[in-house]
Scaffold this active site. Structure first.
Site, PDB file in Angstrom:
ATOM      1  N   ASP A  97       0.870  -1.181   0.000  1.00  0.00           N
ATOM      2  CA  ASP A  97       0.000   0.000   0.000  1.00  0.00           C
ATOM      3  C   ASP A  97       0.906   1.230   0.000  1.00  0.00           C
ATOM      4  O   ASP A  97       1.393   1.628  -1.052  1.00  0.00           O
ATOM      5  CB  ASP A  97      -0.936  -0.083   1.208  1.00  0.00           C
ATOM      6  N   LYS A 125      -1.368  -1.587  -4.587  1.00  0.00           N
ATOM      7  CA  LYS A 125      -2.369  -0.543  -4.837  1.00  0.00           C
ATOM      8  C   LYS A 125      -1.743   0.588  -5.619  1.00  0.00           C
ATOM      9  O   LYS A 125      -0.724   1.147  -5.211  1.00  0.00           O
ATOM     10  CB  LYS A 125      -2.868   0.007  -3.495  1.00  0.00           C
ATOM     11  N   ASP A 153      -7.613  -8.635   5.648  1.00  0.00           N
ATOM     12  CA  ASP A 153      -8.682  -8.474   6.627  1.00  0.00           C
ATOM     13  C   ASP A 153      -9.177  -7.038   6.728  1.00  0.00           C
ATOM     14  O   ASP A 153      -8.514  -6.091   6.294  1.00  0.00           O
ATOM     15  CB  ASP A 153      -8.178  -8.863   8.017  1.00  0.00           C
TER      16      ASP A 153
END
Ligand code: IMP
Ligand code: MG
Length: 174
Positions: A97, A125, A153
């Site tokens: 990320d 991402k 999660d």
């Protein structure tokens, strides 16, 4: 929840990554180091495609969430990690990320003097990276959305979904 990547596409891509990794290491012994907990499903599927002398180890990295700490602060728990000196290490995580987690882990692991250190992520991402870190292996580039499933999660739930789904920004409305 909307499915972003189906279980079939994941399986196909993980097998391709396995082929690529197997070819790159050319029979050398490798230590796969999975980042807890998100990499567990990816790790367990990937290693079954790796016909290499293989060791599996796990490391934990958790962000401090206190109000006084900076977002980049990370606590690394490496008690479970075996001696990596002189080993070919492949660090495995679920998602790249901002890149903070993996870049801290890479710094931490370099101090353990592995023979080589590469990084594999299932997802990256787009448009989110704050630190320059180019993974050696990447499963899928995805848009900037919060995703769950296949190990990933939200509040420790949804890791067991067989696909990658987009978490609605207002789950109550779904
Ligand atoms: P980074 O340090 O910003 O690169 O964040 C990496 C960690 O944040 C990952 O290992 C995940 O645990 C978590 N993370 C980032 N984006 C997502 C997401 O979309 N879904 C679930 N977890 C995420
Ligand atoms: Mg994680």
């Amino acid at each position: 929840m909307d499915i972003l990547i189906s279980a079939e596409r994941i399986a196909q891509r993980v097998s391709e990554l396995g082929r690529q990794i197997r070819a790159d290491y050319q029979g050398q012994p490798v230590t796969i180091l999975g980042v807890l907990t998100g990499s567990l499903i990816f790790l367990s599927d990937l290693v079954r495609h790796l016909d290499l002398p293989l060791r599996i180890a796990l490391i934990q990295a958790s962000s401090y969430r206190g109000a006084v700490t900076r977002p980049g602060d990370l606590h690394i728990q490496s008690d479970l990690v075996p001696d990596l000196k002189g080993r070919h290490v492949l660090l495995l995580d679920d998602i790249l990320d901002t890149g903070q987690t993996l870049s801290h882990l890479v710094q931490h692991l370099r101090a353990m003097e592995p023979a080589s250190l590469r990084v594999a992520v299932l997802l990256r991402k787009l448009g989110r990276q704050q630190v320059a870190l180019e993974p050696d292996y990447c499963g899928f580039d995805i848009p900037d959305a919060f995703v769950v499933g296949y190990g990933l999660d939200f509040n420790d739930e949804y890791r067991n979904l067989p696909h990658i789904a987009v978490l609605p920004s207002n789950p109550g409305a779904a």
